[in-house]
Design an enzyme around this catalytic site. Structure first.
Site, PDB file in Angstrom:
ATOM      1  N   ASP A   1      -1.271  -4.051  -0.606  1.00  9.50           N
ATOM      2  CA  ASP A   1      -2.046  -5.220  -0.198  1.00  9.50           C
ATOM      3  C   ASP A   1      -1.292  -6.494  -0.572  1.00  9.50           C
ATOM      4  OD1 ASP A   1      -4.200  -3.741   0.794  1.00  9.50           O
ATOM      5  OD2 ASP A   1      -5.138  -3.607  -1.182  1.00  9.50           O
ATOM      6  N   ALA A   2      -1.798  -7.617  -0.144  1.00  5.30           N
ATOM      7  CA  ALA A   2      -1.190  -8.912  -0.442  1.00  5.30           C
ATOM      8  C   ALA A   2      -1.042  -9.100  -1.952  1.00  5.30           C
ATOM      9  CB  ALA A   2      -2.035 -10.034   0.144  1.00  5.30           C
TER      10      ALA A   2
END
Length: 79
Positions: free
Chosen positions: A57-58
């Protein structure tokens, strides 16, 4: 005619702080997009496509992530 390819395994580690995750997303800096652009440049191909064993994920860091890319043999031999 079938194109013969060589499969290259990539063992990756990265700091994800400045990335919007792994997967390519229009208009965002992602790990996949950055790596595909760099590999295409080095291999002198218009584009390459990575296949990955997992995603992040980010902002998430990674150590030991595995991906692969299939490269035409004649391109690999020219590198």
């Amino acid at each position: 005619m079938m194109v013969r390819v060589i499969r290259l395994r990539l063992d990756l580690s990265y700091r994800g702080t400045d990335f919007s995750g792994w997967a390519t997303q229009p208009g965002l800096r992602t790990v996949q997009g950055t790596l595909e652009d760099a590999l295409a440049r080095v291999l002198r191909l218009p584009s390459v496509r990575l296949t990955v064993a997992g995603r992040t994920d980010a902002g998430v860091h990674s150590r030991g992530q595995v991906a692969h890319v299939d490269v035409p043999i004649e391109v690999w031999e020219a590198v």
